[in-house]
Motif scaffolding. Structure first.
Motif, PDB file in Angstrom:
ATOM      1  N   ARG A   1      46.664  42.807  28.179  1.00  0.00           N
ATOM      2  CA  ARG A   1      48.088  43.299  29.194  1.00  0.00           C
ATOM      3  C   ARG A   1      48.291  44.853  28.482  1.00  0.00           C
ATOM      4  O   ARG A   1      48.633  45.578  29.108  1.00  0.00           O
ATOM      5  CB  ARG A   1      49.012  42.575  28.682  1.00  0.00           C
TER       6      ARG A   1
ATOM      7  N   GLY B   1      52.693  44.745  35.058  1.00  0.00           N
ATOM      8  CA  GLY B   1      53.089  43.587  35.248  1.00  0.00           C
ATOM      9  C   GLY B   1      53.313  43.344  36.815  1.00  0.00           C
ATOM     10  O   GLY B   1      53.581  44.366  37.367  1.00  0.00           O
TER      11      GLY B   1
ATOM     12  N   SER C   1      54.662  40.751  40.400  1.00  0.00           N
ATOM     13  CA  SER C   1      55.441  39.657  40.621  1.00  0.00           C
ATOM     14  C   SER C   1      54.369  38.463  41.753  1.00  0.00           C
ATOM     15  O   SER C   1      54.448  37.449  42.077  1.00  0.00           O
ATOM     16  CB  SER C   1      56.732  39.395  41.560  1.00  0.00           C
TER      17      SER C   1
ATOM     18  N   ALA D   1      48.999  35.132  40.361  1.00  0.00           N
ATOM     19  CA  ALA D   1      47.716  35.351  39.428  1.00  0.00           C
ATOM     20  C   ALA D   1      46.579  35.271  40.206  1.00  0.00           C
ATOM     21  O   ALA D   1      45.560  36.371  39.840  1.00  0.00           O
ATOM     22  CB  ALA D   1      47.620  34.128  38.282  1.00  0.00           C
TER      23      ALA D   1
ATOM     24  N   THR E   1      46.021  38.892  41.511  1.00  0.00           N
ATOM     25  CA  THR E   1      45.800  39.810  40.369  1.00  0.00           C
ATOM     26  C   THR E   1      44.499  39.885  40.081  1.00  0.00           C
ATOM     27  O   THR E   1      43.739  40.840  39.724  1.00  0.00           O
ATOM     28  CB  THR E   1      46.721  39.721  39.243  1.00  0.00           C
TER      29      THR E   1
ATOM     30  N   VAL F   1      42.278  37.417  33.633  1.00  0.00           N
ATOM     31  CA  VAL F   1      43.465  37.375  34.268  1.00  0.00           C
ATOM     32  C   VAL F   1      43.978  35.741  34.739  1.00  0.00           C
ATOM     33  O   VAL F   1      45.216  35.578  34.356  1.00  0.00           O
ATOM     34  CB  VAL F   1      43.367  38.117  35.771  1.00  0.00           C
ATOM     35  N   LEU F   2      43.136  35.033  35.022  1.00  0.00           N
ATOM     36  CA  LEU F   2      43.506  33.470  35.449  1.00  0.00           C
ATOM     37  C   LEU F   2      43.862  32.824  34.217  1.00  0.00           C
ATOM     38  O   LEU F   2      44.755  32.092  34.072  1.00  0.00           O
ATOM     39  CB  LEU F   2      42.375  33.024  35.883  1.00  0.00           C
TER      40      LEU F   2
ATOM     41  N   SER G   1      47.122  34.472  32.641  1.00  0.00           N
ATOM     42  CA  SER G   1      48.658  34.244  33.344  1.00  0.00           C
ATOM     43  C   SER G   1      49.050  32.847  33.100  1.00  0.00           C
ATOM     44  O   SER G   1      50.070  32.744  33.599  1.00  0.00           O
ATOM     45  CB  SER G   1      48.208  34.273  35.061  1.00  0.00           C
TER      46      SER G   1
ATOM     47  N   LEU H   1      47.471  30.408  34.414  1.00  0.00           N
ATOM     48  CA  LEU H   1      47.355  29.446  35.394  1.00  0.00           C
ATOM     49  C   LEU H   1      46.221  28.455  35.236  1.00  0.00           C
ATOM     50  O   LEU H   1      46.123  27.234  35.270  1.00  0.00           O
ATOM     51  CB  LEU H   1      46.712  30.055  36.681  1.00  0.00           C
TER      52      LEU H   1
END
Length: 273
Positions: free
Chosen positions: A102, A165, A167, A170, A173, A202-203, A206, A208
Motif C-alpha cells: 500500500r 485507496g 471504495s 477488492a 482493484t 490485492v485480494l 484487502s 477478502l
C-alpha cells in the motif's frame, strides 16, 4: 477542500460487476467455512500457493504437472524449468510483501522482478521498468507494447491509486492492477508472473482472502490462454463492456481458485493429502 475523486469507484457500477463481486464473495466464504480450514488452514495455504505458482508458470508457457513441480528441486536446467522456478519464487515472495504494497507498490513490483530473475540483479535491466528500445519477453500477450515513457507515467498513476485507496470492491482493484501490469509489461521479462502475483497481493491484502487460499492463477489457467488474451483485450480497449468482462473474468478465476482449494480440503478430510 473536496475529496479527490475515486477513479476505480465507477468500475464497480459497470453492468454485471456487482454480480461478479457477489458470486466471488460467496465462493470465498464457502471455502473459508469448510471444517478443514479450522484445523489445517496452513496446509491449505501452502497447497494453494504451490498450485497458484504452477498455474502461473503454465500461462507463461511452462505447463508442468503438479507432481513434477512438487518433486523437482533444480529449476535452472532449461527455459521451462527457469519459468517454473521464477513462478514459485514470485508467488512465495508476494506473501511477504503485503505490508509494503500500500505504501510503495512500485518497490514491491521491482522486488518481484528481482526475485523472478533469480535474485542476483546481475543484468542491468533487472528490478526496474524497461527503458526505450528494450525488448520484452512475454509471448502470451499480443497487445501492442506501450512506449517506455507511457509505461512510467501509468505506473506512477497506478501507484497513486493504490496509495490513495478506493471504495471499489477488492475484485475491481485486483483486476485493474493485473490488467494494467499485463497491458504495460513494464519489465523486460516475467511480466505475467508479476501481474498475477500482484492480483494475489490485492485480494489477500484487502482482507477478502487473508489466508491466500483462492489462487486466481488456477482459474486463469483453467480458462485457457485464448480466453485470458480475449478478456485482456477488453481491458486494454478501455470500453465499459471490455472492462466489465475483464473484471468478470478475474472474478471467475478467483472462484475457480476457491474450488481448487475446496478439493484440497476434501482430500485432507479424507486423508488423501
Amino acid at each position: 477542500m473536496s475529496a479527490k475523486p475515486d477513479p476505480l469507484a465507477p468500475l464497480g457500477a459497470l453492468p454485471g460487476v456487482d454480480a461478479s463481486v457477489e458470486s466471488m464473495r460467496k465462493a470465498v466464504d464457502r471455502i473459508y467455512g469448510h471444517r478443514v480450514m479450522r484445523r489445517r488452514s496452513a496446509e491449505v495455504t501452502s497447497e494453494a500457493v504451490l498450485r497458484g505458482a504452477r498455474a502461473s508458470a503454465a500461462l507463461a508457457g511452462a505447463d508442468w504437472a503438479l507432481e513434477e513441480v512438487r518433486r523437482r528441486t533444480d529449476f535452472g536446467a532449461d527455459p521451462q524449468a527457469r519459468t517454473v522456478g521464477a513462478a514459485l519464487r514470485v508467488t512465495a515472495e508476494a506473501g511477504q510483501l503485503l505490508p509494503v504494497w500500500r505504501q510503495s507498490p512500485l518497490r514491491v513490483l521491482a522486488r518481484l522482478h528481482l526475485v523472478a530473475a533469480g535474485g542476483t540483479g546481475a543484468e542491468e535491466s533487472v528490478g526496474r521498468p524497461r527503458l526505450a528500445g528494450e525488448q520484452v519477453d512475454e509471448p502470451v500477450v499480443t497487445l501492442p507494447l506501450p512506449a517506455a515513457d507511457e509505461v512510467a507515467a501509468r505506473l506512477e498513476g497506478l501507484a497513486e491509486l493504490i496509495a490513495a485507496g478506493t471504495s471499489a470492491p477488492a475484485l475491481v482493484t485486483a483486476a485493474v492492477v493485473h490488467g494494467e501490469l499485463l497491458t504495460l509489461r513494464p519489465f523486460v521479462s516475467h511480466n505475467g508472473l508479476i501481474a498475477r502475483a500482484a492480483e494475489r497481493v490485492v485480494l489477500v491484502g484487502s482482507g477478502l482472502d487473508p489466508k491466500s487460499i483462492c489462487p486466481a492463477e488456477v482459474g486463469h489457467m483453467e480458462a485457457g490462454p485464448d480466453a485470458y488474451r480475449a478478456a485482456l483485450d477488453g481491458y486494454a480497449s478501455g470500453t465499459a463492456e471490455g472492462m466489465a468482462e475483464w473484471i468478470a473474468h478475474c472474478g471467475r478465476a478467483a472462484e475457480l481458485g476457491a474450488r481448487e482449494s475446496t478439493a484440497v480440503c476434501e482430500a485432507l478430510q479424507r486423508g488423501a493429502a
